[in-house]
Design a protein around this motif. Structure first.
Motif, PDB file in Angstrom:
ATOM      1  N   LEU A 150       0.835  -1.196   0.000  1.00  0.00           N
ATOM      2  CA  LEU A 150       0.000   0.000   0.000  1.00  0.00           C
ATOM      3  C   LEU A 150       0.871   1.248   0.000  1.00  0.00           C
ATOM      4  O   LEU A 150       1.916   1.291   0.647  1.00  0.00           O
ATOM      5  CB  LEU A 150      -0.906   0.033   1.237  1.00  0.00           C
ATOM      6  CG  LEU A 150      -1.886  -1.118   1.402  1.00  0.00           C
ATOM      7  CD1 LEU A 150      -2.623  -0.992   2.732  1.00  0.00           C
ATOM      8  CD2 LEU A 150      -2.862  -1.172   0.242  1.00  0.00           C
ATOM      9  N   GLU A 151       0.421   2.256  -0.746  1.00  0.00           N
ATOM     10  CA  GLU A 151       1.053   3.566  -0.735  1.00  0.00           C
ATOM     11  C   GLU A 151      -0.050   4.583  -0.525  1.00  0.00           C
ATOM     12  O   GLU A 151      -1.000   4.631  -1.320  1.00  0.00           O
ATOM     13  CB  GLU A 151       1.802   3.827  -2.049  1.00  0.00           C
ATOM     14  CG  GLU A 151       2.517   5.152  -2.047  1.00  0.00           C
ATOM     15  CD  GLU A 151       3.346   5.350  -3.313  1.00  0.00           C
ATOM     16  OE1 GLU A 151       4.376   6.016  -3.204  1.00  0.00           O
ATOM     17  OE2 GLU A 151       2.959   4.853  -4.379  1.00  0.00           O
ATOM     18  N   ASN A 152       0.046   5.351   0.542  1.00  0.00           N
ATOM     19  CA  ASN A 152      -1.007   6.296   0.916  1.00  0.00           C
ATOM     20  C   ASN A 152      -2.358   5.601   1.010  1.00  0.00           C
ATOM     21  O   ASN A 152      -3.384   6.132   0.597  1.00  0.00           O
ATOM     22  CB  ASN A 152      -1.076   7.460  -0.072  1.00  0.00           C
ATOM     23  CG  ASN A 152       0.212   8.251  -0.104  1.00  0.00           C
ATOM     24  OD1 ASN A 152       0.828   8.476   0.936  1.00  0.00           O
ATOM     25  ND2 ASN A 152       0.644   8.641  -1.286  1.00  0.00           N
ATOM     26  N   GLY A 153      -2.352   4.375   1.531  1.00  0.00           N
ATOM     27  CA  GLY A 153      -3.588   3.624   1.740  1.00  0.00           C
ATOM     28  C   GLY A 153      -4.158   2.974   0.498  1.00  0.00           C
ATOM     29  O   GLY A 153      -5.198   2.322   0.563  1.00  0.00           O
ATOM     30  N   GLN A 154      -3.491   3.122  -0.643  1.00  0.00           N
ATOM     31  CA  GLN A 154      -3.979   2.549  -1.900  1.00  0.00           C
ATOM     32  C   GLN A 154      -3.061   1.423  -2.359  1.00  0.00           C
ATOM     33  O   GLN A 154      -1.836   1.528  -2.246  1.00  0.00           O
ATOM     34  CB  GLN A 154      -4.043   3.631  -2.989  1.00  0.00           C
ATOM     35  CG  GLN A 154      -4.991   4.769  -2.665  1.00  0.00           C
ATOM     36  CD  GLN A 154      -6.407   4.280  -2.454  1.00  0.00           C
ATOM     37  OE1 GLN A 154      -6.952   3.525  -3.253  1.00  0.00           O
ATOM     38  NE2 GLN A 154      -7.022   4.699  -1.349  1.00  0.00           N
TER      39      GLN A 154
END
Length: 149
Positions: free
Chosen positions: A72-76
């Protein structure tokens, strides 16, 4: 050298882990799956054979499912472009190479580890047998499978 290679694209994501939490949908963190499109918490050897659709090439006779924790990156979710799965024998006598037995399951890593793995450290492998037994080589780096696995 006996070798098998498969290039795979993402199939799906689910909060399932068919080895760690079998039959318990949603019990795990999010995983990204490749290969067999039917893989999920209820996955069994029989279900993989009954649902042979795959995202891997070559597709012939490879009913396997592969998964890793979703990055995940920034919750995505971050989608890898793909994965290459390969198995190769390093035996001195390549004719002694045998395929993994049907139903083989392998876990890499330590979900309970609370510190970084030292740079250059080998991955740790576990092998789960039909009765839930696990085994590792004396150096801890390779699977030693229970009877029949």
């Amino acid at each position: 050298m006996p070798e098998f290679n498969a290039s795979c694209t993402i199939s799906h994501r689910r909060p399932d882990d068919p080895i760690v939490f079998p039959g318990m949908p949603g019990a795990s963190h999010l995983h990204t799956f490749w290969g067999n499109k039917s893989a999920g918490a209820a996955t069994t050897n029989e279900s993989l054979f009954a649902n042979p659709a795959t995202t891997c090439d070559p597709a012939d006779d490879d009913f396997s499912a592969y998964w890793i924790p979703t990055l995940l990156e920034n919750g995505q979710p971050v989608d890898p472009h793909g994965v290459t799965v390969y198995y190769g024998s390093r035996l001195k006598d390549p004719t002694a190479t045998k395929p993994f037995p049907e139903g083989f399951r392998m876990i890499v890593g330590d979900a309970k580890r609370q510190v970084d793995t030292p740079k250059g450290a080998p991955a740790q492998f576990w092998c789960a047998g039909a009765g839930g037994e696990t085994g590792r080589s004396t150096d801890g780096n390779w699977p030693v499978c229970a009877g029949g696995f």
